[in-house]
Design a protein around this motif. Sequence first.
Motif, PDB file in Angstrom:
ATOM      1  N   ARG A 145       0.809  -1.222   0.000  1.00  0.00           N
ATOM      2  CA  ARG A 145       0.000   0.000   0.000  1.00  0.00           C
ATOM      3  C   ARG A 145       0.839   1.266   0.000  1.00  0.00           C
ATOM      4  NH1 ARG A 145      -3.704  -1.387   5.088  1.00  0.00           N
ATOM      5  NH2 ARG A 145      -1.683  -2.275   5.708  1.00  0.00           N
ATOM      6  N   SER A 146       2.079   1.207   0.485  1.00  0.00           N
ATOM      7  CA  SER A 146       2.902   2.413   0.581  1.00  0.00           C
ATOM      8  C   SER A 146       3.456   2.868  -0.761  1.00  0.00           C
ATOM      9  CB  SER A 146       4.056   2.185   1.560  1.00  0.00           C
ATOM     10  OG  SER A 146       4.946   1.191   1.069  1.00  0.00           O
ATOM     11  N   TYR A 147       3.442   1.985  -1.759  1.00  0.00           N
ATOM     12  CA  TYR A 147       4.050   2.390  -3.027  1.00  0.00           C
ATOM     13  C   TYR A 147       3.235   2.046  -4.279  1.00  0.00           C
ATOM     14  CZ  TYR A 147       5.742  -2.486  -2.888  1.00  0.00           C
ATOM     15  OH  TYR A 147       5.829  -3.855  -2.793  1.00  0.00           O
ATOM     16  N   VAL A 148       2.299   1.093  -4.209  1.00  0.00           N
ATOM     17  CA  VAL A 148       1.473   0.799  -5.380  1.00  0.00           C
ATOM     18  C   VAL A 148       0.498   1.955  -5.621  1.00  0.00           C
ATOM     19  CG1 VAL A 148      -0.400  -0.675  -6.242  1.00  0.00           C
ATOM     20  CG2 VAL A 148       1.678  -1.709  -5.329  1.00  0.00           C
ATOM     21  N   TYR A 149       0.344   2.306  -6.878  1.00  0.00           N
ATOM     22  CA  TYR A 149      -0.504   3.445  -7.273  1.00  0.00           C
ATOM     23  C   TYR A 149      -1.906   3.320  -6.678  1.00  0.00           C
ATOM     24  CZ  TYR A 149      -2.649   6.890 -10.437  1.00  0.00           C
ATOM     25  OH  TYR A 149      -3.305   7.974 -10.963  1.00  0.00           O
ATOM     26  N   ALA A 150      -2.371   4.410  -6.109  1.00  0.00           N
ATOM     27  CA  ALA A 150      -3.690   4.427  -5.461  1.00  0.00           C
ATOM     28  C   ALA A 150      -4.780   4.025  -6.455  1.00  0.00           C
ATOM     29  CB  ALA A 150      -3.973   5.819  -4.911  1.00  0.00           C
ATOM     30  N   GLY A 151      -5.621   3.084  -6.046  1.00  0.00           N
ATOM     31  CA  GLY A 151      -6.694   2.601  -6.913  1.00  0.00           C
ATOM     32  C   GLY A 151      -6.320   1.350  -7.683  1.00  0.00           C
ATOM     33  N   ASN A 152      -5.011   1.039  -7.765  1.00  0.00           N
ATOM     34  CA  ASN A 152      -4.564  -0.189  -8.428  1.00  0.00           C
ATOM     35  C   ASN A 152      -4.621  -1.361  -7.462  1.00  0.00           C
ATOM     36  OD1 ASN A 152      -1.982   0.644 -10.883  1.00  0.00           O
ATOM     37  ND2 ASN A 152      -4.086   1.317 -10.708  1.00  0.00           N
ATOM     38  N   THR A 153      -4.793  -2.551  -7.992  1.00  0.00           N
ATOM     39  CA  THR A 153      -4.660  -3.770  -7.204  1.00  0.00           C
ATOM     40  C   THR A 153      -3.247  -4.315  -7.400  1.00  0.00           C
ATOM     41  OG1 THR A 153      -5.564  -5.058  -9.043  1.00  0.00           O
ATOM     42  CG2 THR A 153      -7.105  -4.334  -7.320  1.00  0.00           C
ATOM     43  N   GLY A 182       6.300  -2.577 -12.178  1.00  0.00           N
ATOM     44  CA  GLY A 182       6.099  -1.152 -11.963  1.00  0.00           C
ATOM     45  C   GLY A 182       5.152  -0.915 -10.801  1.00  0.00           C
ATOM     46  N   ASP A 183       5.270   0.243 -10.149  1.00  0.00           N
ATOM     47  CA  ASP A 183       4.380   0.567  -9.030  1.00  0.00           C
ATOM     48  C   ASP A 183       2.965   0.913  -9.516  1.00  0.00           C
ATOM     49  OD1 ASP A 183       6.519   0.125  -7.413  1.00  0.00           O
ATOM     50  OD2 ASP A 183       6.826   2.224  -6.835  1.00  0.00           O
ATOM     51  N   HIS A 184       2.857   1.383 -10.754  1.00  0.00           N
ATOM     52  CA  HIS A 184       1.537   1.619 -11.353  1.00  0.00           C
ATOM     53  C   HIS A 184       1.143   0.319 -12.055  1.00  0.00           C
ATOM     54  CE1 HIS A 184      -1.158   4.821 -13.497  1.00  0.00           C
ATOM     55  NE2 HIS A 184      -1.849   3.778 -13.070  1.00  0.00           N
ATOM     56  N   ARG A 185       0.613  -0.615 -11.273  1.00  0.00           N
ATOM     57  CA  ARG A 185       0.459  -1.999 -11.727  1.00  0.00           C
ATOM     58  C   ARG A 185      -0.395  -2.147 -12.980  1.00  0.00           C
ATOM     59  NH1 ARG A 185       2.409  -5.117  -7.318  1.00  0.00           N
ATOM     60  NH2 ARG A 185       4.421  -4.075  -7.119  1.00  0.00           N
ATOM     61  N   GLN A 186      -1.423  -1.348 -13.117  1.00  0.00           N
ATOM     62  CA  GLN A 186      -2.278  -1.481 -14.299  1.00  0.00           C
ATOM     63  C   GLN A 186      -1.811  -0.605 -15.468  1.00  0.00           C
ATOM     64  OE1 GLN A 186      -4.330  -1.905 -11.038  1.00  0.00           O
ATOM     65  NE2 GLN A 186      -3.662  -3.914 -11.744  1.00  0.00           N
TER      66      GLN A 186
END
Length: 320
Positions: free
Chosen positions: A202-210, A234-238
Amino acid sequence: MGDVAVGARSGHDGEEHRGRPAESAVPAADSAVTPGSDSGAAEDDRVTGEYSTAEGEGPGGTARTPKKPRSFWKELPILIGIALVLALLIKTFLVQAFSIPSDSMQNTLQQGDRVLVDKLTPWFGSEPERGEVVVFHDPDNWLAGEPVADPNAFQTFLSWIGLMPSAEEKDLIKRVVGVGGDTVECKGTGPLTVNGKALDERSYVYAGNTPCSVDDQGGQFKVKVPEGSIWVMGDHRQNSRDSRYNQSDKHNGMVPVKDVVGRAIVIAWPVNRWDNLPVPDTFDQAGLNARSAAAGLTAAPQGLALLGVVPVVLWRRRKQ
């Protein structure tokens, strides 16, 4: 400073001073006078710098005059040359600036950020660790179809010596999730697991992404990372074309350690984005490093064997 006095002293020097009281020797500050030097000459040299000799003036036909300082414009090319060499050495062996070209690492990194990459530690055998953000060369055409920058000659030169972010668009930046020997798995929307341990991202994955992407293109996977390779995401998983979506390449989506340029350690630009790039705490959780336990089990029999051999060797030496 035995060469402070200039010119040979006359053989009559002793006669000129004969009968005169000897002057007491006083040490000059900062060791300006050294044994074997004429104290007066040493004092002159300390104050006025270097001298050259000219015939026809002063005792013995010689006089010392200060050398003309070199022109600034003559020294400027030398200074520029030294600066360029130092910049090239720093860029090659220490740190290098890179520009972030996409949104695949949001919100950790934003498009247009400049990061400094540590290139020194890999020279000492250091390898990427889980949780680190690393820059690496394109392993196998991952950037196919992506727009390529066309820098001018001046920008290319500045990038080459490291005074500008790299214009080399064959480099990518991602987060290391798995290293050699790890088993990395994604089921459903997550969480992502490494060696059976769930990561709290949760501290680094893009908000709203799973943490995991539900698709049939590579978002659902279970892989074992071979030695000498890393698995990156990547941290922006989607919105990241990373190891997941390159499993059909010659490395099966892995990045060879030899292709890693270095670890991104700090955001250097813009000023309002200054920050370091630490390893998230979730990668320090107990039991995540399965390789250490395996290595310990492998080394244990060898250690026991060594302990068993030592008494035998000592006993034989005593008998002899």
